[in-house]
Design a protein around this motif. Structure first.
Motif, PDB file in Angstrom:
ATOM      1  N   ALA A 154      -8.251  -6.502   1.885  1.00  0.00           N
ATOM      2  CA  ALA A 154      -8.186  -6.078   3.280  1.00  0.00           C
ATOM      3  C   ALA A 154      -7.767  -4.613   3.287  1.00  0.00           C
ATOM      4  O   ALA A 154      -6.968  -4.194   2.450  1.00  0.00           O
ATOM      5  CB  ALA A 154      -7.188  -6.913   4.076  1.00  0.00           C
ATOM      6  N   LYS A 155      -8.312  -3.850   4.200  1.00  0.00           N
ATOM      7  CA  LYS A 155      -7.986  -2.433   4.249  1.00  0.00           C
ATOM      8  C   LYS A 155      -6.570  -2.178   4.746  1.00  0.00           C
ATOM      9  O   LYS A 155      -5.939  -1.187   4.381  1.00  0.00           O
ATOM     10  CB  LYS A 155      -8.991  -1.691   5.138  1.00  0.00           C
ATOM     11  N   GLU A 156      -6.083  -3.076   5.609  1.00  0.00           N
ATOM     12  CA  GLU A 156      -4.769  -2.910   6.225  1.00  0.00           C
ATOM     13  C   GLU A 156      -3.690  -3.541   5.354  1.00  0.00           C
ATOM     14  O   GLU A 156      -3.802  -4.711   4.958  1.00  0.00           O
ATOM     15  CB  GLU A 156      -4.749  -3.581   7.598  1.00  0.00           C
ATOM     16  N   ALA A 157      -2.611  -2.809   5.099  1.00  0.00           N
ATOM     17  CA  ALA A 157      -1.498  -3.370   4.335  1.00  0.00           C
ATOM     18  C   ALA A 157      -0.925  -4.598   5.027  1.00  0.00           C
ATOM     19  O   ALA A 157      -0.611  -5.606   4.373  1.00  0.00           O
ATOM     20  CB  ALA A 157      -0.412  -2.312   4.147  1.00  0.00           C
ATOM     21  N   GLU A 158      -0.789  -4.551   6.359  1.00  0.00           N
ATOM     22  CA  GLU A 158      -0.197  -5.683   7.067  1.00  0.00           C
ATOM     23  C   GLU A 158      -1.108  -6.904   7.029  1.00  0.00           C
ATOM     24  O   GLU A 158      -0.635  -8.048   6.985  1.00  0.00           O
ATOM     25  CB  GLU A 158       0.133  -5.319   8.515  1.00  0.00           C
ATOM     26  N   ARG A 162       0.047 -10.519   5.630  1.00  0.00           N
ATOM     27  CA  ARG A 162      -0.028 -11.776   6.376  1.00  0.00           C
ATOM     28  C   ARG A 162      -0.744 -12.856   5.570  1.00  0.00           C
ATOM     29  O   ARG A 162      -0.388 -14.039   5.654  1.00  0.00           O
ATOM     30  CB  ARG A 162      -0.724 -11.556   7.716  1.00  0.00           C
ATOM     31  N   VAL A 163      -1.753 -12.459   4.789  1.00  0.00           N
ATOM     32  CA  VAL A 163      -2.419 -13.431   3.923  1.00  0.00           C
ATOM     33  C   VAL A 163      -1.482 -13.850   2.795  1.00  0.00           C
ATOM     34  O   VAL A 163      -1.320 -15.038   2.505  1.00  0.00           O
ATOM     35  CB  VAL A 163      -3.718 -12.846   3.350  1.00  0.00           C
ATOM     36  N   LEU A 164      -0.863 -12.870   2.143  1.00  0.00           N
ATOM     37  CA  LEU A 164       0.001 -13.160   1.000  1.00  0.00           C
ATOM     38  C   LEU A 164       1.100 -14.145   1.366  1.00  0.00           C
ATOM     39  O   LEU A 164       1.441 -15.039   0.571  1.00  0.00           O
ATOM     40  CB  LEU A 164       0.602 -11.855   0.465  1.00  0.00           C
ATOM     41  N   ARG A 165       1.672 -14.016   2.555  1.00  0.00           N
ATOM     42  CA  ARG A 165       2.774 -14.894   2.961  1.00  0.00           C
ATOM     43  C   ARG A 165       2.327 -16.345   3.167  1.00  0.00           C
ATOM     44  O   ARG A 165       3.163 -17.245   3.249  1.00  0.00           O
ATOM     45  CB  ARG A 165       3.419 -14.347   4.234  1.00  0.00           C
ATOM     46  N   GLN A 166       1.011 -16.582   3.267  1.00  0.00           N
ATOM     47  CA  GLN A 166       0.507 -17.944   3.441  1.00  0.00           C
ATOM     48  C   GLN A 166       0.123 -18.613   2.122  1.00  0.00           C
ATOM     49  O   GLN A 166      -0.208 -19.806   2.104  1.00  0.00           O
ATOM     50  CB  GLN A 166      -0.694 -17.936   4.382  1.00  0.00           C
ATOM     51  N   ILE A 167       0.154 -17.860   1.045  1.00  0.00           N
ATOM     52  CA  ILE A 167      -0.281 -18.379  -0.250  1.00  0.00           C
ATOM     53  C   ILE A 167       0.918 -18.966  -0.989  1.00  0.00           C
ATOM     54  O   ILE A 167       1.969 -18.328  -1.059  1.00  0.00           O
ATOM     55  CB  ILE A 167      -0.932 -17.253  -1.081  1.00  0.00           C
ATOM     56  N   PRO A 168       0.789 -20.166  -1.536  1.00  0.00           N
ATOM     57  CA  PRO A 168       1.914 -20.761  -2.265  1.00  0.00           C
ATOM     58  C   PRO A 168       2.445 -19.829  -3.349  1.00  0.00           C
ATOM     59  O   PRO A 168       1.684 -19.101  -3.991  1.00  0.00           O
ATOM     60  CB  PRO A 168       1.299 -22.028  -2.875  1.00  0.00           C
ATOM     61  N   ASP A 169       3.747 -19.854  -3.533  1.00  0.00           N
ATOM     62  CA  ASP A 169       4.397 -18.928  -4.457  1.00  0.00           C
ATOM     63  C   ASP A 169       3.934 -19.081  -5.899  1.00  0.00           C
ATOM     64  O   ASP A 169       4.083 -18.150  -6.695  1.00  0.00           O
ATOM     65  CB  ASP A 169       5.923 -19.110  -4.404  1.00  0.00           C
ATOM     66  N   ASP A 170       3.399 -20.245  -6.260  1.00  0.00           N
ATOM     67  CA  ASP A 170       2.994 -20.436  -7.653  1.00  0.00           C
ATOM     68  C   ASP A 170       1.568 -19.985  -7.935  1.00  0.00           C
ATOM     69  O   ASP A 170       1.100 -20.075  -9.078  1.00  0.00           O
ATOM     70  CB  ASP A 170       3.164 -21.901  -8.065  1.00  0.00           C
ATOM     71  N   ALA A 194       6.699  -3.454   3.117  1.00  0.00           N
ATOM     72  CA  ALA A 194       6.920  -4.901   3.221  1.00  0.00           C
ATOM     73  C   ALA A 194       6.000  -5.669   2.279  1.00  0.00           C
ATOM     74  O   ALA A 194       6.406  -6.682   1.674  1.00  0.00           O
ATOM     75  CB  ALA A 194       6.708  -5.355   4.664  1.00  0.00           C
ATOM     76  N   LEU A 195       4.756  -5.208   2.137  1.00  0.00           N
ATOM     77  CA  LEU A 195       3.816  -5.846   1.211  1.00  0.00           C
ATOM     78  C   LEU A 195       4.322  -5.755  -0.219  1.00  0.00           C
ATOM     79  O   LEU A 195       4.319  -6.750  -0.963  1.00  0.00           O
ATOM     80  CB  LEU A 195       2.439  -5.183   1.336  1.00  0.00           C
ATOM     81  N   LEU A 196       4.768  -4.570  -0.616  1.00  0.00           N
ATOM     82  CA  LEU A 196       5.264  -4.399  -1.989  1.00  0.00           C
ATOM     83  C   LEU A 196       6.536  -5.205  -2.215  1.00  0.00           C
ATOM     84  O   LEU A 196       6.743  -5.770  -3.298  1.00  0.00           O
ATOM     85  CB  LEU A 196       5.515  -2.920  -2.274  1.00  0.00           C
ATOM     86  N   THR A 197       7.379  -5.268  -1.200  1.00  0.00           N
ATOM     87  CA  THR A 197       8.626  -6.034  -1.315  1.00  0.00           C
ATOM     88  C   THR A 197       8.329  -7.514  -1.500  1.00  0.00           C
ATOM     89  O   THR A 197       8.958  -8.197  -2.322  1.00  0.00           O
ATOM     90  CB  THR A 197       9.507  -5.813  -0.075  1.00  0.00           C
ATOM     91  N   GLU A 198       7.375  -8.034  -0.739  1.00  0.00           N
ATOM     92  CA  GLU A 198       6.993  -9.444  -0.884  1.00  0.00           C
ATOM     93  C   GLU A 198       6.370  -9.689  -2.258  1.00  0.00           C
ATOM     94  O   GLU A 198       6.632 -10.719  -2.899  1.00  0.00           O
ATOM     95  CB  GLU A 198       6.013  -9.834   0.224  1.00  0.00           C
ATOM     96  N   ALA A 199       5.554  -8.746  -2.730  1.00  0.00           N
ATOM     97  CA  ALA A 199       4.968  -8.883  -4.058  1.00  0.00           C
ATOM     98  C   ALA A 199       6.050  -8.911  -5.130  1.00  0.00           C
ATOM     99  O   ALA A 199       5.983  -9.695  -6.088  1.00  0.00           O
ATOM    100  CB  ALA A 199       3.994  -7.739  -4.314  1.00  0.00           C
ATOM    101  N   GLN A 227       4.515   4.282  -6.026  1.00  0.00           N
ATOM    102  CA  GLN A 227       5.305   3.399  -5.158  1.00  0.00           C
ATOM    103  C   GLN A 227       5.253   1.954  -5.644  1.00  0.00           C
ATOM    104  O   GLN A 227       6.268   1.239  -5.627  1.00  0.00           O
ATOM    105  CB  GLN A 227       4.786   3.491  -3.728  1.00  0.00           C
ATOM    106  N   ILE A 228       4.083   1.510  -6.090  1.00  0.00           N
ATOM    107  CA  ILE A 228       3.949   0.154  -6.637  1.00  0.00           C
ATOM    108  C   ILE A 228       4.800   0.006  -7.891  1.00  0.00           C
ATOM    109  O   ILE A 228       5.523  -0.986  -8.061  1.00  0.00           O
ATOM    110  CB  ILE A 228       2.474  -0.171  -6.937  1.00  0.00           C
ATOM    111  N   VAL A 229       4.721   0.991  -8.780  1.00  0.00           N
ATOM    112  CA  VAL A 229       5.495   0.951 -10.020  1.00  0.00           C
ATOM    113  C   VAL A 229       6.978   0.824  -9.716  1.00  0.00           C
ATOM    114  O   VAL A 229       7.701   0.017 -10.330  1.00  0.00           O
ATOM    115  CB  VAL A 229       5.212   2.208 -10.863  1.00  0.00           C
ATOM    116  N   ARG A 230       7.461   1.597  -8.758  1.00  0.00           N
ATOM    117  CA  ARG A 230       8.896   1.632  -8.471  1.00  0.00           C
ATOM    118  C   ARG A 230       9.375   0.393  -7.718  1.00  0.00           C
ATOM    119  O   ARG A 230      10.539  -0.006  -7.844  1.00  0.00           O
ATOM    120  CB  ARG A 230       9.231   2.897  -7.684  1.00  0.00           C
TER     121      ARG A 230
END
Length: 297
Positions: A154-158, A162-170, A194-199, A227-230
């Motif tokens: 998706a082009k939008e980080a948000e 929103r997709v990532l938060r619906q995917i099971p953690d495993d 927020a996306l990187l923090t959730e990742a 930013q991803i690395v850090r």
């Protein structure tokens, strides 16, 4: 010339004129030119590049991923006919992440390494809280094998968030194009952080290149990688990819095919990796393909 430079291409699309005929007249734009596997491999090999691992990723304009399965058979034929030229190439595929399509039989193919959700420029508010977590999707996630991943574009980080938060953690996840195609918003965009923090919380999310859909400037793209690395970790970056045949346009309407071919795409990711390495002291090779040791791509 014998191949001398080994490469992986963690994101490329192979399809034929026959594949394109299936969608002719149904799209609001001109169809791309065919991009067959054999022609791509021959360009690389003739140029002295040894393609080691290639991931044929579901192409969003096609209704299914039958072209991915066809490419497996195409490479088999090439390897039988000329094992010296093609025998060392490993081809894997990422199929369409549709619960009705990604059934157990297709996911069980030994070369299928994941499935791809394509949302393009979908606004975050269009991703309902249960869009990717209802019963059908839960059954699909359960069918994924331990080595397989879910691939999100998706082009939008948000929207990605929103997709990532619906995917099971495993479930292992790979996020396309470094998580954002809006470099003008900067790396401090709240949704991006927020996306990187959730990742980082999950620990099983990787961010993939080539990154030119984030920005066609290697320096600007490098800022997102830093930013991803850090935030997430240096082991969660996989830059080496071409996204050939470079379908679509940048935010200024310039076709990516006018800016890149496979060689320029490899040069681009190399330039990004060198900028990031200068900033972080992380080896260039690790940024380009180090994560491939953790993933089947």
């Amino acid at each position: 010339m014998l191949p001398s430079t080994k490469r992986i291409d963690s994101h490329v699309h192979f399809y034929t004129s026959q594949d394109l005929r299936r969608v002719a007249g149904s799209l609001p734009y001109v169809l791309p030119e065919p991009h067959p596997l054999t022609a791509y491999l021959d360009k690389l090999i003739t140029a002295g590049v040894a393609p080691a691992v290639i991931n044929n990723v579901h192409l969003s304009i096609l209704p299914d991923s039958e072209n991915v399965f066809a490419s497996f058979e195409e490479l088999k034929r090439l390897q039988v006919a000329n094992p010296l030229r093609y025998g060392e190439i490993k081809l894997v595929g990422t199929i369409k992440a549709d619960p009705a399509y990604a059934i157990q039989e297709r996911l069980a193919h030994p070369q299928v390494v994941g499935a791809r959700i394509v949302l393009h420029d979908a606004r975050p508010e269009t991703v309902a809280d249960t869009r990717f977590s209802d019963g059908q999707w839960s059954a699909f996630y359960a069918r994924l094998l331990p080595h397989q991943h879910l691939h999100i574009y998706a082009k939008e980080a948000e929207t990605n968030l929103r997709v990532l938060r619906q995917i099971p953690d495993d479930v292992r996840v790979i996020i396309d194009h470094l998580g954002s195609c809006h470099s003008e918003r900067g790396t401090a965009e709240p949704a991006y952080i927020a996306l990187l923090t959730e990742a980082s919380r999950r620990g099983n999310v990787w961010f993939k290149g080539p990154g030119y859909r984030t920005s066609v400037s290697p320096e600007e793209t490098a800022r997102f990688v830093v930013q991803i690395v850090r935030t997430v970790g240096a082991d969660k970056i996989l830059l080496e990819a071409t996204d050939a045949p470079h379908v679509g346009t940048n935010n200024d309407g310039v076709p990516y095919s006018d800016l890149f071919d496979w060689s320029q795409a490899f040069n681009f990711v190399s330039a990004v990796a060198h900028h990031v390495s200068t900033e972080t002291r992380i080896p260039v090779d690790q940024l380009l393909r180090g994560a491939s040791g953790q993933l089947v791509i």
